[in-house]
Design an enzyme around this catalytic site. Sequence first.
Site, PDB file in Angstrom:
ATOM      1  CG  ASP A 255      39.743  30.635  39.171  1.00 22.17           C
ATOM      2  OD1 ASP A 255      40.388  31.189  38.268  1.00 22.17           O
ATOM      3  OD2 ASP A 255      39.743  31.047  40.346  1.00 22.17           O
TER       4      ASP A 255
ATOM      5  CD  GLU B 241      39.491  27.918  42.415  1.00 25.49           C
ATOM      6  OE1 GLU B 241      38.592  28.748  42.193  1.00 25.49           O
ATOM      7  OE2 GLU B 241      40.438  28.164  43.176  1.00 25.49           O
TER       8      GLU B 241
ATOM      9  NE  ARG C   3      39.959  33.080  47.599  1.00 26.33           N
ATOM     10  CZ  ARG C   3      39.234  33.198  46.490  1.00 26.33           C
ATOM     11  NH1 ARG C   3      38.752  32.085  45.919  1.00 26.33           N
ATOM     12  NH2 ARG C   3      38.952  34.359  45.975  1.00 26.33           N
TER      13      ARG C   3
ATOM     14  CG  HIS D 177      40.999  36.856  43.282  1.00 23.76           C
ATOM     15  ND1 HIS D 177      41.859  37.012  42.218  1.00 23.76           N
ATOM     16  CD2 HIS D 177      40.587  35.563  43.219  1.00 23.76           C
ATOM     17  CE1 HIS D 177      41.964  35.875  41.542  1.00 23.76           C
ATOM     18  NE2 HIS D 177      41.201  34.971  42.128  1.00 23.76           N
TER      19      HIS D 177
ATOM     20  CG  ASP E 262      52.096  31.383  63.603  1.00 26.51           C
ATOM     21  OD1 ASP E 262      51.670  30.332  64.119  1.00 26.51           O
ATOM     22  OD2 ASP E 262      53.268  31.518  63.204  1.00 26.51           O
TER      23      ASP E 262
END
Length: 250
Positions: free
Chosen positions: A174, A148, A69, A44, A83
């Site tokens: 959520d 969620e 996230r 987000h 990575d």
Amino acid sequence: MNPLKVALGEGRMQIGLWQALANPYTAEICAGAGYDWLLFDGEHAPNTPQTLLAQLQAVAPYPVEPIARPPVGDPAIIKQYLDIGFRSLLIPMVESAEQARMLVSATRFPPRGIRGVASATNRASGFGSNPRYLADAHEDICLIVQIESRVGLDAIEEIAETEGVDALFIGPGDLAAALGHLGGVDHPDVQTAISDALARIEKTGKASGIFALSVDDAKARIAAGASLVSIGTDIGVLMKGVRGLRASII
Ligand code: 3PY
Ligand code: MG
């Protein structure tokens, strides 16, 4: 050694701060503030692998575990995040043991999983200078999955049983929406669902976590046994500080 993974395995409290400003300068300020972990949000916040990399580099000298996230639990994105050097991940919208197993697999090199190999060209291996990276990388991966949705709630036990999942983390925003209370995290039905979910996670023996909505909420969740608790956001701290300062002068 990943201190966050070790602490969660031992049931020790880990306090975190959400990073949504997508900025290395502010991330560095937060990194020195005494939190156990910072969450860099690719779901987000306006982050790309490049902006996440800059933030990782900014916080590297500090004793804080960066968690990333991704926008979605996609092995291709997970591969990129690992990575550049993240070893702790929070995956949104996890709803089944099958999905959890796929996510674990995305974090492990063959034969343990399906993670693609770029050993000498990635930051995570010290650009190839760590000869043990391919063999040992999985030992430091801390995989936290978000619960969620209604389907996710139903699958808590089977997800928690998945080997390689380190913690289950409730996303109240959520979850409230999924329960028919968009924007209504305080609704009693949502609060009951969250408390029940945290109690069920606790029973499985896996660490539980949550994005707390206020200091009081954070304290209550900690008292109830949650061990991975986000107690605020960089944006929230800035908003409060900047508005409070203005209001303090006439
Ligand atoms: C939510 O509240 O849905 C989140 O994902 C934040 O943790
Ligand atoms: Mg969410």
